[in-house]
Design a protein around this motif. Sequence first.
Motif: not given
Length: 339
Positions: A240-259
Amino acid sequence: MRWLSLWLSLACQPLLAAEWFPYPVRADGRLLDYRPLPVASQPWRICALLPHGKDRYWWGVAWGLDQEANRLGVRLGIYEAGGYEHADVQVEQFEHCVAEGADAFVVASINTYDLCSAAEVQSKAGRPVIDLVNRLECQGLSAHSRVDFADMARTTLEYLVRISGGRPIQVGWLPGPADAGWVQDAELGLRDALPGTKVTLVHGGYGPVDRSRQAQLARELFKQHPHLDYLIANAEAAAFAAQLVRNIGSEAQVLSLYATERVLEQIREGQVLAAPTDSPVIQARIALDLAVRGLQGEKLPQLVSPQIEMLDADSLDRFDLGRLMPPEGHWMIRQELPD
């Protein structure tokens, strides 16, 4: 997304066409190649209990269990409780399996404690209980087939420190349900890995790993901390956050704790940076083999763990996806324990 479906289908073919073993693991601290039994001595009846079947991680676990049961020639029931908020359902499912006369139990527990009394009774009666993936913290369990999520979290943080060049970074953290053993382990791993780094960790809170709850936590975290550099999260929150950061213009990069399969799609598309894998399909296969070995009187290792690998855009092409997920077209397997 047809190209992705084709890619996933082709990538999983080697595991369908060939045996999955020998497989490199760490068993009670020793590196070795795991080789399961060629076949069970009789069609033992085994129950597998999983926390839920909402995502592809647990689809892969269920598929691995089912495949290994077919290979060994044992009868398998697969039950899922519907979510980490349903510990009572998992207890009832364990009791159901006892009433059905199961010979052994493979348990991916919702928390570390609710099944302990029932599991100890079965262990003392000579019916193996194998801890799978999540960490069930009980006396007398026969064996554990899992990767330490403390190591998963440490591996993820070390990856971040390396790619950030050691500069000061602010990292958000959305682990999952507070009572789950794997979450407790992951938090311990992060705490151990933080000293000596320039990482500031921002905790976003706990919650079940369903999309609505994790989306709520992610939104609130970015609202309170809009300048995060990275986010480490459970797979549902990361997706979810991977889509959220694009929508809000955040420059944060997202990592998952597991695949999971979805996370791998997002790594391919550049939306998620990376994720470690604990090879859940392999953990499931090993757990079932351990249950059969226990039934047949063998001395078991206490802990068997596949090696952790960090998956990103560079390493993903070299990874055998059959260790992580079922082939294309396979969904969650739920089945009653056969007579």
